[in-house]
Write a protein that holds these residues in place. Structure first.
Motif, PDB file in Angstrom:
ATOM      1  N   PRO A   1      12.627  -0.495   8.438  1.00 24.28           N
ATOM      2  CA  PRO A   1      13.763  -1.333   8.019  1.00 24.28           C
ATOM      3  C   PRO A   1      14.979  -0.990   8.873  1.00 24.28           C
ATOM      4  N   ALA A   2      15.524  -2.020   9.534  1.00 28.90           N
ATOM      5  CA  ALA A   2      16.660  -1.799  10.436  1.00 28.90           C
ATOM      6  C   ALA A   2      17.698  -2.888  10.258  1.00 28.90           C
ATOM      7  N   ALA A   3      17.711  -3.511   9.081  1.00 34.28           N
ATOM      8  CA  ALA A   3      18.569  -4.675   8.878  1.00 34.28           C
ATOM      9  C   ALA A   3      19.850  -4.354   8.122  1.00 34.28           C
ATOM     10  N   GLY A   4      20.093  -3.072   7.847  1.00 33.70           N
ATOM     11  CA  GLY A   4      21.299  -2.696   7.101  1.00 33.70           C
ATOM     12  C   GLY A   4      22.561  -3.029   7.883  1.00 33.70           C
TER      13      GLY A   4
ATOM     14  N   THR B   1      14.081  -6.910   3.078  1.00 29.38           N
ATOM     15  CA  THR B   1      13.726  -6.537   4.445  1.00 29.38           C
ATOM     16  C   THR B   1      12.272  -6.083   4.506  1.00 29.38           C
TER      17      THR B   1
ATOM     18  N   ASP C   1      12.866   4.599   7.422  1.00 31.24           N
ATOM     19  CA  ASP C   1      14.194   4.098   7.781  1.00 31.24           C
ATOM     20  C   ASP C   1      14.413   4.183   9.288  1.00 31.24           C
ATOM     21  N   ALA C   2      14.843   3.069   9.879  1.00 28.67           N
ATOM     22  CA  ALA C   2      15.182   3.098  11.312  1.00 28.67           C
ATOM     23  C   ALA C   2      16.271   4.128  11.586  1.00 28.67           C
ATOM     24  N   ALA C   3      17.061   4.426  10.561  1.00 30.17           N
ATOM     25  CA  ALA C   3      18.203   5.337  10.718  1.00 30.17           C
ATOM     26  C   ALA C   3      17.807   6.814  10.570  1.00 30.17           C
TER      27      ALA C   3
ATOM     28  N   LYS D   1      19.519  10.895   7.383  1.00 31.87           N
ATOM     29  CA  LYS D   1      19.695   9.445   7.585  1.00 31.87           C
ATOM     30  C   LYS D   1      21.062   9.256   8.222  1.00 31.87           C
TER      31      LYS D   1
ATOM     32  N   GLY E   1      16.223  -8.635   5.522  1.00 34.51           N
ATOM     33  CA  GLY E   1      16.984  -9.296   4.456  1.00 34.51           C
ATOM     34  C   GLY E   1      18.480  -9.175   4.685  1.00 34.51           C
ATOM     35  N   ARG E   2      19.233 -10.158   4.154  1.00 30.89           N
ATOM     36  CA  ARG E   2      20.694 -10.157   4.346  1.00 30.89           C
ATOM     37  C   ARG E   2      21.387  -9.109   3.498  1.00 30.89           C
ATOM     38  N   VAL E   3      20.877  -8.886   2.297  1.00 31.51           N
ATOM     39  CA  VAL E   3      21.587  -8.010   1.362  1.00 31.51           C
ATOM     40  C   VAL E   3      20.766  -6.775   1.000  1.00 31.51           C
ATOM     41  N   ASP E   4      19.556  -7.015   0.510  1.00 30.41           N
ATOM     42  CA  ASP E   4      18.813  -5.900  -0.083  1.00 30.41           C
ATOM     43  C   ASP E   4      17.701  -5.377   0.824  1.00 30.41           C
ATOM     44  N   ARG E   5      17.520  -4.063   0.721  1.00 30.12           N
ATOM     45  CA  ARG E   5      16.493  -3.411   1.524  1.00 30.12           C
ATOM     46  C   ARG E   5      15.103  -3.930   1.175  1.00 30.12           C
TER      47      ARG E   5
ATOM     48  N   ARG F   1      29.248   1.943   6.669  1.00 28.74           N
ATOM     49  CA  ARG F   1      29.856   3.284   6.700  1.00 28.74           C
ATOM     50  C   ARG F   1      29.917   3.851   8.113  1.00 28.74           C
TER      51      ARG F   1
HETATM   52  O1  C5P Z   1      21.503   1.190   3.086  1.00 31.40           O
HETATM   53  P1  C5P Z   1      20.628   2.384   3.251  1.00 31.40           P
HETATM   54  O2  C5P Z   1      21.341   3.543   3.855  1.00 31.40           O
HETATM   55  O3  C5P Z   1      19.799   2.757   2.063  1.00 31.40           O
HETATM   56  O4  C5P Z   1      19.572   1.938   4.380  1.00 31.40           O
HETATM   57  C1  C5P Z   1      18.397   2.648   4.667  1.00 31.40           C
HETATM   58  C2  C5P Z   1      17.616   1.876   5.716  1.00 31.40           C
HETATM   59  O5  C5P Z   1      17.310   0.591   5.199  1.00 31.40           O
HETATM   60  C3  C5P Z   1      18.378   1.691   7.033  1.00 31.40           C
HETATM   61  O6  C5P Z   1      17.493   1.935   8.117  1.00 31.40           O
HETATM   62  C4  C5P Z   1      18.822   0.241   6.949  1.00 31.40           C
HETATM   63  O7  C5P Z   1      18.909  -0.401   8.209  1.00 31.40           O
HETATM   64  C5  C5P Z   1      17.726  -0.394   6.120  1.00 31.40           C
HETATM   65  N1  C5P Z   1      18.169  -1.618   5.399  1.00 31.40           N
HETATM   66  C6  C5P Z   1      17.558  -2.827   5.705  1.00 31.40           C
HETATM   67  N2  C5P Z   1      17.941  -3.982   5.085  1.00 31.40           N
HETATM   68  C7  C5P Z   1      18.934  -3.980   4.187  1.00 31.40           C
HETATM   69  C8  C5P Z   1      19.586  -2.758   3.844  1.00 31.40           C
HETATM   70  C9  C5P Z   1      19.171  -1.579   4.458  1.00 31.40           C
HETATM   71  O8  C5P Z   1      16.661  -2.845   6.563  1.00 31.40           O
HETATM   72  N3  C5P Z   1      19.292  -5.146   3.645  1.00 31.40           N
END
Ligand code: C5P
Length: 260
Positions: free
Chosen positions: A8-11, A86, A105-107, A232, A79-83, A15
């Motif tokens: 998941p890399a859509a966050g 995604t 997590d991509a992060a 993370k 996804g636009r809002v929620d993980r 911050r």
């Molecule tokens: O927001 P959070 O720190 O929990 O994000 C963890 C991972 O989920 C990150 O790699 C972030 O890119 C991803 N994410 C996502 N889609 C979202 C929210 C978070 O892919 N809508």
């Protein structure tokens, strides 16, 4: 094990500020590619998918698409809002012959390889495995953050730096019993059919994937020891820490064409 990995890399990385955190330079390689490398070089992974920011998907593909393709990794809009949205989008493109699915997590580019090995080994025998760390600090629940103006200097107010005298505070509501509490990390690894079943539920509200397995009610989620190096990346202050963990330098002093 025939492993698919979802990154998941859509966050929105709010911050982290203005910069694209996935492009941060970690020893001459973008942060995102460092994370992909953790899995791409492993024999277990037969399919990888990055779920990218949907609003800037074309830019994302332009920047990373070739590098990802070289690693055999595809990308889909997240996804636009929620993980969970995604992860759901990524789940839809995973081939049926994968026996296990990891979500990482991509992060998290600093995950020690031995942690990944440990989680994968456990997932050979267990349907849902997550790494987690025991909470070492005291935990408190606090209320809304408020600003207290500690400046009685009218000159500062006139010069416009009164903000620097604002103190952010919250009031403690309670101290939380930390017995049995853990802080969960990724990669989280699941038997493919279990994760698919979890994502077929109506209520997908969640901040990690294991919680959807918990919601199924008939599959145990197992925790294995996490690692403090598995950070993370959340704020810019995490970048020097990540470089220290990985033992790499920043871009300073490197030829301009080798920077990100
Ligand atoms: O927001 P959070 O720190 O929990 O994000 C963890 C991972 O989920 C990150 O790699 C972030 O890119 C991803 N994410 C996502 N889609 C979202 C929210 C978070 O892919 N809508």
């Amino acid at each position: 094990m025939r492993l698919a990995v979802i990154f998941p890399a859509a966050g929105k990385s709010e911050r982290f500020g203005e910069r694209d955190k996935l492009s941060e330079d970690l020893g001459g390689r973008p942060l995102l590619m460092r994370t992909i490398d953790l899995f791409a070089k492993r024999d277990e992974m037969i399919f990888g998918v990055v779920a990218a920011p949907p609003d800037t998907f074309d830019q994302f593909k332009f920047r990373y698409g070739d590098g990802l393709a070289l690693q055999g990794v595809t990308c889909v809009p997240g996804g636009r809002v929620d993980r969970w949205e995604t992860v759901k989008n990524a789940l839809d493109v995973i081939p049926d012959d994968c026996t296990h699915i990891a979500v990482h997590d991509a992060a998290r580019p600093c995950t020690p390889p031995e942690l990944i090995s440990h989680v994968l080994r456990a997932a050979e025998h267990l349907p849902a495995v997550v790494p987690a760390m025991r909470i070492a600090s005291t935990l408190k629940r606090v209320g809304e953050e408020t600003e207290v103006d500690e400046s009685d200097d009218p000159i500062a107010a006139i010069l416009g730096d009164a903000d620097t005298h604002k103190l952010k505070t919250s009031t403690v509501i309670e101290t939380v019993d930390r017995t049995g509490l853990v802080e969960v990390q990724t990669p989280q690894v699941f038997h493919a059919d279990v994760l698919r079943r979890a994502y077929a539920q109506d209520d997908l509200s969640s901040t990690d994937d294991a919680s959807l397995i918990e919601r199924l009610g008939d599959v145990p989620v197992h925790v294995v020891p996490g690692d403090p190096r598995n950070i993370k990346i959340t704020t810019p202050a995490d970048i020097p820490l990540a470089r220290a963990i990985l033992g790499v330098r920043g871009p300073q002093g490197r030829a301009i064409h080798k920077r990100f």
